[in-house]
Design a protein around this motif. Structure first.
Motif, PDB file in Angstrom:
ATOM      1  N   ASP A  49      -6.734   5.929   9.871  1.00  0.00           N
ATOM      2  CA  ASP A  49      -7.367   4.802   9.193  1.00  0.00           C
ATOM      3  C   ASP A  49      -7.425   5.037   7.685  1.00  0.00           C
ATOM      4  O   ASP A  49      -7.243   4.106   6.890  1.00  0.00           O
ATOM      5  CB  ASP A  49      -8.772   4.583   9.745  1.00  0.00           C
ATOM      6  N   ALA A  50      -7.667   6.297   7.292  1.00  0.00           N
ATOM      7  CA  ALA A  50      -7.685   6.611   5.859  1.00  0.00           C
ATOM      8  C   ALA A  50      -6.301   6.423   5.245  1.00  0.00           C
ATOM      9  O   ALA A  50      -6.166   5.893   4.134  1.00  0.00           O
ATOM     10  CB  ALA A  50      -8.180   8.041   5.652  1.00  0.00           C
ATOM     11  N   LEU A  51      -5.271   6.845   5.969  1.00  0.00           N
ATOM     12  CA  LEU A  51      -3.906   6.650   5.472  1.00  0.00           C
ATOM     13  C   LEU A  51      -3.556   5.170   5.394  1.00  0.00           C
ATOM     14  O   LEU A  51      -2.864   4.732   4.468  1.00  0.00           O
ATOM     15  CB  LEU A  51      -2.915   7.386   6.376  1.00  0.00           C
ATOM     16  N   ILE A  52      -4.019   4.398   6.365  1.00  0.00           N
ATOM     17  CA  ILE A  52      -3.786   2.949   6.322  1.00  0.00           C
ATOM     18  C   ILE A  52      -4.503   2.334   5.132  1.00  0.00           C
ATOM     19  O   ILE A  52      -3.992   1.394   4.493  1.00  0.00           O
ATOM     20  CB  ILE A  52      -4.234   2.308   7.647  1.00  0.00           C
ATOM     21  N   ALA A  53      -5.680   2.856   4.795  1.00  0.00           N
ATOM     22  CA  ALA A  53      -6.389   2.354   3.610  1.00  0.00           C
ATOM     23  C   ALA A  53      -5.573   2.613   2.345  1.00  0.00           C
ATOM     24  O   ALA A  53      -5.479   1.747   1.459  1.00  0.00           O
ATOM     25  CB  ALA A  53      -7.761   3.002   3.502  1.00  0.00           C
ATOM     26  N   SER A  54      -4.964   3.796   2.253  1.00  0.00           N
ATOM     27  CA  SER A  54      -4.098   4.056   1.097  1.00  0.00           C
ATOM     28  C   SER A  54      -2.861   3.166   1.131  1.00  0.00           C
ATOM     29  O   SER A  54      -2.366   2.726   0.083  1.00  0.00           O
ATOM     30  CB  SER A  54      -3.695   5.528   1.064  1.00  0.00           C
TER      31      SER A  54
END
Length: 334
Positions: free
Chosen positions: A299-304
Motif C-alpha cells: 500500500d505504501a508503494l502504491i501511494a508512491s
C-alpha cells in the motif's frame, strides 16, 4: 450593342434536388458510419473510465497506507512501512526522479534536435536514410538491454568522466566525487538520456519535415544562410512539436524502471553532489521492493505510485497547454 449576351443554348446552373439531398443525408448516416461513430465514441469513453478506475484504485490503497503512516509522507527520508509504527516518505524518491529526469532531458533534447535537423536539412539522402533507420532501431530496444549495457559497460567507463568533473567542476559542490563506483543519479540520467533520445529525435524529425517549403525558399531568396533558414523558419515553426516530443521523452524518463534499477545503487539519502553514491526513484523503488513487501508495504508503494501518476499527468497537461498556446499564438500572427 451589348456583346456579352448569354447563350440561350447553355444550360442553367443546376441545383441539387431534394432527392439528391436526401440521398446524401442517407449516405452520411449509413449503418457503417453509425457503427464507426459508436465504436470511436465508446473507445474514448472507455479510456476515460479506465483512467478514472486506475486513479480510484491508487487513491483507495494510498489512503489505507497513509492512515497508518506516522511520518510526513512528503518530507520524510525514511522508508520503513513494516515498522511499529510504520514510517515512510517520498522525499528521496521525488528528488531522485526529478533530478535524473532533468539530467536526461538536458543531455537528450539538444542532441535529439541536432540529429533531427541534420537528417532533414543537412545530410544527403543516402546518409539520412540509414541514420533514421538506426534511430528507429534504438527506439525498439527493450529497457532491460539498456540496463545491462549501463551496468556492464557504462558504469565501469564513467570513472574517467567523474574524475574530470571532480577536477574542474568539483568546486561547485554539484560535481564533487568522493570515489567509489559511479552508480549515482548522474549515471542514471545518462542512461535515461540515451533511452529517450530516439523518441525525441523521431518526433522532431517528422515535425521539421512539415515546415512549408515556401518559408525556407523565401528565406533563401532573401539571402539567408542555411543556419539562418533553420533559425528563422524551421525552429519557430516546429517549436510546439519539439516541446511535445520532449514531453513524451520526459514521460518515459519519469516512469522508467528496469534500466534505472540496474544502474542506480538504492539509498534513502539526498546528496548535494550528483556524483555521490546512491539515490532512488519512484519506479526503481517499486520494482525493487514490491515482490517482498507486506500488505502495508505494498500500500505504501502504491501511494508512491499515485504521486508518480499525478506528476505524469501534470507534465502531460502542462505540455498540452504550452502546445495549445503556441498554436493560438501562431494562428493570431497568421
Amino acid at each position: 450593342m451589348d456583346i456579352t449576351t448569354q447563350n440561350p443554348t447553355s444550360p442553367p446552373a443546376s441545383r441539387p434536388s431534394e432527392v439528391e439531398q436526401k440521398r446524401a443525408a442517407r449516405a452520411a448516416t449509413r449503418p457503417g458510419d453509425r457503427v464507426f461513430l459508436a465504436l470511436s465514441r465508446g473507445s474514448g469513453v472507455f479510456l476515460l473510465v479506465l483512467m478514472a478506475a486506475i486513479a480510484g484504485f491508487l487513491t483507495y490503497r494510498s489512503a489505507l497506507a497513509l492512515s497508518e503512516n506516522e511520518a510526513n509522507f512528503f518530507t520524510t527520508f525514511e522508508w520503513n512501512p513494516t515498522g511499529n509504527p510504520p514510517e515512510f516518505g517520498i522525499a528521496v524518491l521525488a528528488f531522485g526522479t526529478v533530478v535524473s529526469s532533468i539530467i536526461a532531458m538536458a543531455i537528450a533534447v539538444p542532441v535529439a534536435v541536432g540529429i533531427a535537423l541534420f537528417i532533414t536539412h543537412y545530410a544527403p539522402r543516402r546518409l539520412a536514410g540509414p541514420i533514421a533507420y538506426v534511430i528507429d532501431l534504438l527506439a525498439a530496444v527493450p529497457s532491460i538491454v539498456y540496463g545491462l549495457w549501463g551496468v556492464l559497460f557504462l558504469v565501469p567507463h564513467m570513472q574517467g568522466l567523474y574524475g574530470w568533473l571532480d577536477d574542474y567542476l568539483g568546486w561547485t559542490g554539484i560535481f564533487e566525487w568522493q570515489g567509489g563506483a559511479p552508480r549515482s543519479l548522474f549515471t542514471a540520467g545518462v542512461v535515461l538520456a540515451i533511452m529517450i533520445l530516439p523518441i525525441i529525435t523521431n518526433v522532431s524529425r517528422e515535425v521539421f519535415r512539415q515546415v512549408p517549403q515556401m518559408h525556407e525558399e523565401a528565406a533563401l531568396a532573401l539571402g539567408a544562410t542555411r543556419w539562418e533558414v533553420i533559425r528563422m523558419a524551421v525552429l519557430p515553426y516546429g517549436r510546439s512539436g519539439v516541446i511535445s516530443a520532449s514531453m513524451l521523452g520526459l514521460g518515459r524518463a519519469l516512469g522508467e524502471t528496469m534500466a534505472v534499477a540496474m544502474v542506480l545503487s538504492p539509498a534513502f539519502t539526498i546528496n548535494a553532489s550528483l556524483l555521490d553514491w546512491g539515490g532512488g526513484t519512484f519506479a526503481q523503488n517499486i520494482a525493487a521492493k514490491f515482490s517482498e513487501a507486506s500488505v502495508m508495504g505494498r500500500d505504501a508503494l502504491i501511494a508512491s505510485g499515485l504521486v508518480l501518476f499525478v506528476i505524469t499527468l501534470l507534465v502531460n497537461g502542462t505540455a498540452r497547454m504550452i502546445v495549445a498556446r503556441r498554436k493560438e499564438f501562431s494562428g493570431a500572427n497568421a
